[in-house]
Enzyme design. Structure first.
Site, mmCIF file in Angstrom:
data_model
loop_
_atom_site.group_PDB
_atom_site.id
_atom_site.type_symbol
_atom_site.label_atom_id
_atom_site.label_comp_id
_atom_site.label_asym_id
_atom_site.label_seq_id
_atom_site.Cartn_x
_atom_site.Cartn_y
_atom_site.Cartn_z
ATOM 1 N N HIS A 178 -2.528 0.894 6.818
ATOM 2 C CA HIS A 178 -2.932 0.886 5.405
ATOM 3 C C HIS A 178 -3.134 2.306 4.909
ATOM 4 O O HIS A 178 -3.480 3.206 5.679
ATOM 5 C CB HIS A 178 -4.219 0.077 5.220
ATOM 6 C CG HIS A 178 -4.562 -0.174 3.785
ATOM 7 N ND1 HIS A 178 -3.749 -0.910 2.947
ATOM 8 C CD2 HIS A 178 -5.615 0.228 3.017
ATOM 9 C CE1 HIS A 178 -4.291 -0.966 1.743
ATOM 10 N NE2 HIS A 178 -5.413 -0.265 1.762
ATOM 11 N N HIS A 204 -5.886 1.706 -4.330
ATOM 12 C CA HIS A 204 -4.980 1.182 -3.296
ATOM 13 C C HIS A 204 -4.555 -0.244 -3.626
ATOM 14 O O HIS A 204 -5.163 -0.920 -4.463
ATOM 15 C CB HIS A 204 -5.631 1.258 -1.910
ATOM 16 C CG HIS A 204 -6.785 0.300 -1.705
ATOM 17 N ND1 HIS A 204 -7.070 -0.272 -0.483
ATOM 18 C CD2 HIS A 204 -7.733 -0.184 -2.553
ATOM 19 C CE1 HIS A 204 -8.134 -1.053 -0.583
ATOM 20 N NE2 HIS A 204 -8.551 -1.014 -1.829
ATOM 21 N N CYS A 213 0.809 -1.223 0.000
ATOM 22 C CA CYS A 213 0.000 0.000 0.000
ATOM 23 C C CYS A 213 0.843 1.275 0.000
ATOM 24 O O CYS A 213 0.631 2.175 -0.819
ATOM 25 C CB CYS A 213 -0.962 -0.012 1.182
ATOM 26 S SG CYS A 213 -0.186 0.007 2.819
#
Length: 396
Positions: free
Chosen positions: A356, A368, A308
């Site tokens: 994240h 993402h 990420c």
């Protein structure tokens, strides 16, 4: 002499009754079957599908957190390795200079012995444990010629600098060892969490997997609904802002004779980005869109796969903005704004541990790299519920 005692019949008494051996064996079998039935797992003992889903989700988040620790340790290890290499090269160079200075002083000592000098100071100096202390104690410099004084000065300086660099190199090597240990620990943690998640999923039946997919679909539909609500809210906010700007512009035009009326349209603390941000954000988003479909791989920074924070770092790098490697540092690399005022290009961070991050594209959606087994994709920022959103940061 033979015994007159009668032999006991084989068997066991149950409630005062003597049973034959066959009945005993039957009872033993029943007891064993009963124990086996008690010990064997039943459907009631198995975790529910919801519990499995939650456990797997938790494991993925924990793996994500460990991945960011791995990324930090990897970056630190890389920097430290370069520093150690530089220091060792410096130590080698300074050691060479120290040896050359020592040789020059040695030539003076040899000359003193050859001429029969009664004060071979340079020889004594070279044999001293601490040349600088020897200089201080004996006032050696008063007894030497100009050339000898220069050689002594050079030697003392070279020795002091070499010792300092050796100390720095030793400390850096220790730090490198610790970084490598942290890297190894983080890697093992990620692998363990992912292996446990895979094991849980592998134990599901085909029917359970289908039900799990239905649960995920329902969650996605709810996330999309929340994204649509946010998009509507943002559109209304933009409309109100445009109307306020128009009214302010009209008022400013009507009172053009009043100086310093402050018609900039920008208030202190405003979260409206300037035009240059939009240009950079477009470049970052164009890069991110080009990565859609590439696999998530923990620790990866491209170009074939990403995690990420590796994706967000690479996207903004394409726009000429350098972001730190990890989510923990990226969250501090800009200005925090409310979710309701998020703009395309902003970074959206998730969970209390910041494990994240995604790149906001507008209308409640982001690009993402989600998790192991998934691919870079567009998805609602509410994909794991509204409460999972930690913050939104504008990086440039």
């Amino acid at each position: 002499m033979a015994s007159h005692r009668k032999s006991r019949p084989t068997g066991t008494r149950v409630a005062g009754i003597r049973t034959p051996a066959l009945a005993t064996a039957a009872l033993t079998s029943v007891a064993l079957l009963s124990q086996t039935a008690t010990a064997a797992p039943t459907d009631d003992d198995r975790p529910s599908l919801e519990e499995v889903e939650k456990k797997v989700g938790d494991l993925y988040r924990q793996a994500g957190s460990a991945t960011e620790k791995y990324n930090a340790a990897k970056e630190k290890t890389s920097k430290q390795r370069k520093r150690v290499a530089t220091l060792l090269d410096d130590v080698a160079e300074r050691t060479q200079k120290l040896n050359e200075a020592r040789e020059e002083l040695g030539s003076f000592a040899s000359a003193q012995y050859r001429t029969g000098s009664t004060v071979p100071e340079t020889a004594t100096f070279l044999l001293a444990d601490s040349p600088q202390d020897y200089v201080d104690r004996t006032h050696l410099m008063d007894r030497l010629t100009g050339r000898q004084k220069g050689a002594v000065d050079d030697y003392v300086t070279q020795q002091s600098e070499t010792m300092e660099k050796r100390r720095e190199a030793t400390e850096s090597l220790q730090t490198l060892t610790e970084s490598q240990s942290d890297l190894k620990t983080a890697k093992a943690t990620v692998q363990k969490k992912l292996a446990t998640a895979r094991e849980l999923l592998s134990e599901l039946t085909a029917e359970e997997k289908a039900r799990l997919a239905a649960i995920e679909k329902k969650k996605q539909e709810e996330a999309d609904r929340k994204a649509a609500e946010l998009a509507k809210q943002q559109a209304e906010e933009r409309k109100r802002q445009e109307e306020a700007d128009r009214q302010e512009s009209d008022a400013s035009s009507g009172s053009s004779g009043s100086a310093g009326s402050g018609g900039t349209g920008t208030e202190t603390g405003s979260t409206t980005p300037d035009s240059s941000y939009g240009t950079k954000a477009e470049k970052a988003l164009a890069f991110a869109r080009a990565q859609i479909g590439k696999p998530y791989v923990w620790g990866a920074t491209g170009p074939d796969s990403y995690d990420c924070s590796g994706l967000t770092q690479a996207a903004w790098k394409n726009a000429g903005v350098t972001l730190p490697r990890t989510t923990y540092d990226q969250v501090d690399a800009g200005t925090t704004v409310p979710v309701s005022q998020a703009q395309p290009g902003d970074l959206v961070f998730f969970y209390d541990d910041l494990s994240h991050v995604g790149l906001y594209i507008g209308n409640g959606m982001m690009i993402h790299a989600p998790k192991p087994g998934a691919y870079v994709r567009e998805e609602s920022i509410f994909y794991d519920g509204e409460s999972s959103i930690h913050s939104v940061v504008r990086p440039a």
